[in-house]
Design a protein around this motif. Structure first.
Motif, PDB file in Angstrom:
ATOM      1  N   SER A 251      31.089 -86.251  71.012  1.00 35.73           N
ATOM      2  CA  SER A 251      29.657 -86.238  70.713  1.00 35.73           C
ATOM      3  C   SER A 251      29.216 -84.859  70.214  1.00 35.73           C
ATOM      4  CB  SER A 251      28.847 -86.647  71.939  1.00 35.73           C
ATOM      5  OG  SER A 251      29.020 -85.707  72.976  1.00 35.73           O
ATOM      6  N   ALA A 252      29.845 -83.800  70.706  1.00 35.05           N
ATOM      7  CA  ALA A 252      29.512 -82.461  70.214  1.00 35.05           C
ATOM      8  C   ALA A 252      29.918 -82.302  68.752  1.00 35.05           C
ATOM      9  CB  ALA A 252      30.202 -81.396  71.067  1.00 35.05           C
ATOM     10  N   ILE A 253      31.073 -82.817  68.390  1.00 34.85           N
ATOM     11  CA  ILE A 253      31.522 -82.745  66.996  1.00 34.85           C
ATOM     12  C   ILE A 253      30.613 -83.577  66.103  1.00 34.85           C
ATOM     13  CG2 ILE A 253      33.400 -83.421  65.440  1.00 34.85           C
ATOM     14  CD1 ILE A 253      35.344 -82.605  67.666  1.00 34.85           C
ATOM     15  N   LYS A 254      30.203 -84.735  66.584  1.00 36.96           N
ATOM     16  CA  LYS A 254      29.317 -85.610  65.805  1.00 36.96           C
ATOM     17  C   LYS A 254      27.964 -84.943  65.548  1.00 36.96           C
ATOM     18  CE  LYS A 254      27.437 -90.280  65.798  1.00 36.96           C
ATOM     19  NZ  LYS A 254      27.337 -91.543  66.532  1.00 36.96           N
ATOM     20  N   SER A 255      27.388 -84.309  66.567  1.00 36.00           N
ATOM     21  CA  SER A 255      26.100 -83.639  66.382  1.00 36.00           C
ATOM     22  C   SER A 255      26.247 -82.406  65.483  1.00 36.00           C
ATOM     23  CB  SER A 255      25.494 -83.255  67.727  1.00 36.00           C
ATOM     24  OG  SER A 255      26.299 -82.300  68.384  1.00 36.00           O
ATOM     25  N   PHE A 256      27.395 -81.718  65.561  1.00 31.90           N
ATOM     26  CA  PHE A 256      27.632 -80.578  64.669  1.00 31.90           C
ATOM     27  C   PHE A 256      27.695 -81.026  63.226  1.00 31.90           C
ATOM     28  CE2 PHE A 256      30.656 -77.845  62.400  1.00 31.90           C
ATOM     29  CZ  PHE A 256      29.982 -76.635  62.488  1.00 31.90           C
ATOM     30  N   ARG A 257      28.409 -82.112  62.968  1.00 29.14           N
ATOM     31  CA  ARG A 257      28.499 -82.631  61.594  1.00 29.14           C
ATOM     32  C   ARG A 257      27.132 -83.034  61.057  1.00 29.14           C
ATOM     33  NH1 ARG A 257      33.793 -86.579  61.708  1.00 29.14           N
ATOM     34  NH2 ARG A 257      35.360 -84.925  61.741  1.00 29.14           N
ATOM     35  N   SER A 258      26.327 -83.690  61.886  1.00 32.13           N
ATOM     36  CA  SER A 258      24.996 -84.117  61.416  1.00 32.13           C
ATOM     37  C   SER A 258      24.106 -82.899  61.157  1.00 32.13           C
ATOM     38  CB  SER A 258      24.345 -85.065  62.415  1.00 32.13           C
ATOM     39  OG  SER A 258      24.063 -84.398  63.626  1.00 32.13           O
ATOM     40  N   ALA A 259      24.237 -81.845  61.968  1.00 30.69           N
ATOM     41  CA  ALA A 259      23.446 -80.641  61.738  1.00 30.69           C
ATOM     42  C   ALA A 259      23.859 -79.955  60.438  1.00 30.69           C
ATOM     43  CB  ALA A 259      23.600 -79.678  62.907  1.00 30.69           C
ATOM     44  N   VAL A 260      25.147 -79.907  60.161  1.00 38.07           N
ATOM     45  CA  VAL A 260      25.627 -79.304  58.915  1.00 38.07           C
ATOM     46  C   VAL A 260      25.129 -80.120  57.726  1.00 38.07           C
ATOM     47  CG1 VAL A 260      27.704 -78.864  57.549  1.00 38.07           C
ATOM     48  CG2 VAL A 260      27.625 -78.182  59.944  1.00 38.07           C
ATOM     49  N   LYS A 261      25.165 -81.437  57.844  1.00 38.59           N
ATOM     50  CA  LYS A 261      24.706 -82.314  56.756  1.00 38.59           C
ATOM     51  C   LYS A 261      23.210 -82.113  56.496  1.00 38.59           C
ATOM     52  CE  LYS A 261      24.855 -87.109  55.271  1.00 38.59           C
ATOM     53  NZ  LYS A 261      25.243 -88.474  55.632  1.00 38.59           N
ATOM     54  N   GLU A 262      22.414 -81.980  57.573  1.00 40.56           N
ATOM     55  CA  GLU A 262      20.978 -81.756  57.414  1.00 40.56           C
ATOM     56  C   GLU A 262      20.704 -80.423  56.725  1.00 40.56           C
ATOM     57  OE1 GLU A 262      19.195 -82.022  61.240  1.00 40.56           O
ATOM     58  OE2 GLU A 262      19.579 -84.166  61.424  1.00 40.56           O
ATOM     59  N   GLU A 263      21.462 -79.380  57.059  1.00 40.39           N
ATOM     60  CA  GLU A 263      21.279 -78.076  56.425  1.00 40.39           C
ATOM     61  C   GLU A 263      21.611 -78.144  54.944  1.00 40.39           C
ATOM     62  OE1 GLU A 263      20.079 -75.051  57.337  1.00 40.39           O
ATOM     63  OE2 GLU A 263      19.390 -76.077  59.126  1.00 40.39           O
ATOM     64  N   GLU A 264      22.686 -78.858  54.580  1.00 39.52           N
ATOM     65  CA  GLU A 264      23.038 -78.998  53.176  1.00 39.52           C
ATOM     66  C   GLU A 264      21.943 -79.741  52.419  1.00 39.52           C
ATOM     67  OE1 GLU A 264      26.845 -80.868  53.136  1.00 39.52           O
ATOM     68  OE2 GLU A 264      27.901 -79.011  53.651  1.00 39.52           O
ATOM     69  N   GLU A 265      21.376 -80.778  53.032  1.00 39.34           N
ATOM     70  CA  GLU A 265      20.305 -81.528  52.383  1.00 39.34           C
ATOM     71  C   GLU A 265      19.062 -80.658  52.208  1.00 39.34           C
ATOM     72  OE1 GLU A 265      19.797 -84.952  54.825  1.00 39.34           O
ATOM     73  OE2 GLU A 265      21.568 -85.975  54.013  1.00 39.34           O
ATOM     74  N   LYS A 266      18.762 -79.800  53.186  1.00 31.97           N
ATOM     75  CA  LYS A 266      17.621 -78.895  53.060  1.00 31.97           C
ATOM     76  C   LYS A 266      17.827 -77.925  51.912  1.00 31.97           C
ATOM     77  CE  LYS A 266      15.973 -78.627  57.829  1.00 31.97           C
ATOM     78  NZ  LYS A 266      15.817 -77.728  58.989  1.00 31.97           N
ATOM     79  N   LYS A 267      19.038 -77.361  51.815  1.00 38.35           N
ATOM     80  CA  LYS A 267      19.326 -76.420  50.739  1.00 38.35           C
ATOM     81  C   LYS A 267      19.213 -77.083  49.373  1.00 38.35           C
ATOM     82  CE  LYS A 267      22.285 -73.262  53.292  1.00 38.35           C
ATOM     83  NZ  LYS A 267      23.647 -72.713  53.440  1.00 38.35           N
ATOM     84  N   GLU A 268      19.700 -78.329  49.270  1.00 36.07           N
ATOM     85  CA  GLU A 268      19.597 -79.049  48.000  1.00 36.07           C
ATOM     86  C   GLU A 268      18.148 -79.315  47.635  1.00 36.07           C
ATOM     87  OE1 GLU A 268      21.940 -82.564  48.281  1.00 36.07           O
ATOM     88  OE2 GLU A 268      23.832 -81.467  48.328  1.00 36.07           O
ATOM     89  N   SER A 269      17.330 -79.721  48.620  1.00 33.41           N
ATOM     90  CA  SER A 269      15.930 -80.024  48.314  1.00 33.41           C
ATOM     91  C   SER A 269      15.174 -78.747  47.957  1.00 33.41           C
ATOM     92  CB  SER A 269      15.263 -80.735  49.491  1.00 33.41           C
ATOM     93  OG  SER A 269      15.162 -79.867  50.597  1.00 33.41           O
ATOM     94  N   ILE A 270      15.493 -77.640  48.611  1.00 32.87           N
ATOM     95  CA  ILE A 270      14.849 -76.365  48.272  1.00 32.87           C
ATOM     96  C   ILE A 270      15.267 -75.931  46.879  1.00 32.87           C
ATOM     97  CG2 ILE A 270      14.818 -73.900  48.830  1.00 32.87           C
ATOM     98  CD1 ILE A 270      14.914 -74.691  51.779  1.00 32.87           C
ATOM     99  N   GLY A 271      16.536 -76.124  46.542  1.00 34.34           N
ATOM    100  CA  GLY A 271      17.020 -75.774  45.211  1.00 34.34           C
ATOM    101  C   GLY A 271      16.339 -76.597  44.134  1.00 34.34           C
ATOM    102  N   ARG A 272      16.103 -77.879  44.411  1.00 37.84           N
ATOM    103  CA  ARG A 272      15.424 -78.725  43.426  1.00 37.84           C
ATOM    104  C   ARG A 272      13.975 -78.305  43.240  1.00 37.84           C
ATOM    105  NH1 ARG A 272      16.271 -83.843  46.106  1.00 37.84           N
ATOM    106  NH2 ARG A 272      18.219 -83.254  47.028  1.00 37.84           N
ATOM    107  N   THR A 273      13.279 -77.934  44.306  1.00 39.86           N
ATOM    108  CA  THR A 273      11.887 -77.521  44.162  1.00 39.86           C
ATOM    109  C   THR A 273      11.792 -76.177  43.451  1.00 39.86           C
ATOM    110  OG1 THR A 273      11.906 -76.542  46.378  1.00 39.86           O
ATOM    111  CG2 THR A 273      11.081 -78.787  46.179  1.00 39.86           C
TER     112      THR A 273
END
Length: 72
Positions: free
Chosen positions: A34-56
């Motif tokens: 469960s710790a690995i799963k939450s780490f992966r989801s946190a990394v994925k959310e950060e990548e999505e934030k960076k992509e959305s900031i880059g698009r704006t």
């Protein structure tokens, strides 16, 4: 020699199971999973934030076509 054979690993596994028991090892495994799963989801959310900031930022930097026709 220095290398572990399969028998060394089996003996170590048996000692670990004897010390901790199977239920405790199962709990540790599920906690680790469960710790690995939450780490992966946190990394994925950060990548999505960076992509959305880059698009704006790209949208703000590129001038619109209205401004090009007005300036000419």
């Amino acid at each position: 020699m220095g290398a572990f054979s399969i028998w060394h690993l089996v003996i170590i596994l048996l000692i670990v199971v004897a010390l901790f028991g199977t239920t405790k090892l199962r709990n540790v495994g599920s906690d680790l999973g469960s710790a690995i799963k939450s780490f992966r989801s946190a990394v994925k959310e950060e990548e999505e934030k960076k992509e959305s900031i880059g698009r704006t930022i790209d949208a703000e930097v590129q001038p619109s076509k209205e401004h090009e026709t007005v300036n000419r």
